[in-house]
Scaffold this motif. Structure first.
Motif, mmCIF file in Angstrom:
data_model
loop_
_atom_site.group_PDB
_atom_site.id
_atom_site.type_symbol
_atom_site.label_atom_id
_atom_site.label_comp_id
_atom_site.label_asym_id
_atom_site.label_seq_id
_atom_site.Cartn_x
_atom_site.Cartn_y
_atom_site.Cartn_z
ATOM 1 N N PRO A 37 -7.744 -8.708 -16.593
ATOM 2 C CA PRO A 37 -6.428 -8.888 -17.218
ATOM 3 C C PRO A 37 -5.456 -7.827 -16.743
ATOM 4 O O PRO A 37 -5.853 -6.722 -16.348
ATOM 5 N N SER A 40 -5.668 -3.742 -17.278
ATOM 6 C CA SER A 40 -7.059 -3.468 -17.664
ATOM 7 C C SER A 40 -7.624 -2.200 -17.030
ATOM 8 O O SER A 40 -8.785 -1.866 -17.248
ATOM 9 N N SER A 202 -13.353 -6.301 -18.026
ATOM 10 C CA SER A 202 -12.828 -6.636 -19.350
ATOM 11 C C SER A 202 -11.457 -5.993 -19.537
ATOM 12 O O SER A 202 -10.998 -5.210 -18.703
ATOM 13 N N ASP A 203 -10.811 -6.316 -20.646
ATOM 14 C CA ASP A 203 -9.584 -5.620 -21.036
ATOM 15 C C ASP A 203 -9.938 -4.181 -21.400
ATOM 16 O O ASP A 203 -11.111 -3.822 -21.526
ATOM 17 N N ARG A 204 -8.935 -3.344 -21.574
ATOM 18 C CA ARG A 204 -9.177 -1.928 -21.870
ATOM 19 C C ARG A 204 -9.950 -1.735 -23.169
ATOM 20 O O ARG A 204 -9.674 -2.433 -24.139
ATOM 21 N N ASN A 245 -9.725 -12.600 -22.972
ATOM 22 C CA ASN A 245 -8.365 -12.464 -23.500
ATOM 23 C C ASN A 245 -8.248 -12.946 -24.948
ATOM 24 O O ASN A 245 -7.176 -12.879 -25.523
#
Length: 246
Positions: A37, A40, A202-204, A245
């Motif tokens: 994302p 990220s 992954s996202d943060r 997400n």
């Protein structure tokens, strides 16, 4: 032995964790994309690999040598072409070689011609289109002595057709020189079309959640984008990203 090995990288800014236990490898001559994302931490990871910022913990190895915090070990092409405005196209693409004292002007001129930049050798960056600047920036990376090239969303500002042309041009040059490439993008189609392998973050705080080995033969042609198998892989990776997400 892996060409590039990332081991348990952690990075935080204050109390905000950006990268969490990130580990993966890139083999010699492999084209690997980092897909995740927006925001990220992909660009932060690139800065760590390039020695421009230090991780909180973990290590970066290139050909078995610990390069954590060391600059000059890799060739880095950021999102903007970052050509020096006071240097001509030819002078810009020779910069990496110039720094180490090994200029090959004949090879540089040949690559500029193959990139459609013949006649622009003495032009300055403000006289080039976006695609021309990106070609020059990548040629600079190929001509630099480092064996690993990091490309940080180099085509994100280009329109769809110019972007596809640039992807095909990039693959044609890469197939000849076979440098190891780590490519950051958040465009699933671009990642599939270019890569041997895709690493999904992954996202943060970013961590590696999935790896995909892309089965398509090379060289890759534009009509691959319209096949059922390509669409299958796009759906598969899209679903993985969609979960991240949610």
């Amino acid at each position: 032995m892996s060409h590039l090995k990332i081991e348990h990288i952690e990075k935080s800014y204050g109390e905000r964790s950006v990268l969490k236990d990130v580990s993966f490898s890139v083999q010699e001559g492999e084209f690997v994309s980092l897909l995740g994302p927006s925001g990220s931490g992909k660009s932060t990871l690139f800065r760590i690999i390039g020695g421009m910022t230090a991780p909180l913990s973990g290590a970066v190895y290139l050909e078995g040598e610990d390069i954590t915090g060391k600059r000059g070990s890799i060739s880095y092409t950021p999102q903007s072409p970052s050509l020096m405005p006071w240097r001509t196209t030819l002078q810009n693409v020779l910069l990496g070689q110039e720094i180490v004292g090994k200029k090959d002007e004949e090879k540089a001129r040949d690559m500029l011609e193959r990139a459609g930049l013949k006649g622009y050798e003495q032009a300055y960056p403000h006289e080039l289109s976006g695609g021309m600047k990106q070609r020059a920036s990548f040629i600079r990376s190929i001509l630099s002595p480092q064996s690993l090239i990091l490309l940080d969303e180099p085509f994100s500002a280009l329109d769809e057709f110019t972007r596809l042309d640039m992807q095909q041009w990039l693959l044609s040059i890469w197939s000849e020189y076979k440098r190891s490439i780590l490519f950051v993008t958040h465009n699933i189609e671009e990642a599939i079309f270019l890569s041997d392998r895709i690493i999904v973050l992954s996202d943060r705080p970013a961590t590696v959640v999935k790896e995909f080995n892309i089965p398509f033969d090379r060289p890759r042609r534009e009509d691959l984008l319209l096949t059922e198998e390509f669409l299958h892989w796009k759906k598969l990776i899209y679903q993985e990203m969609r979960v991240l997400n949610e």
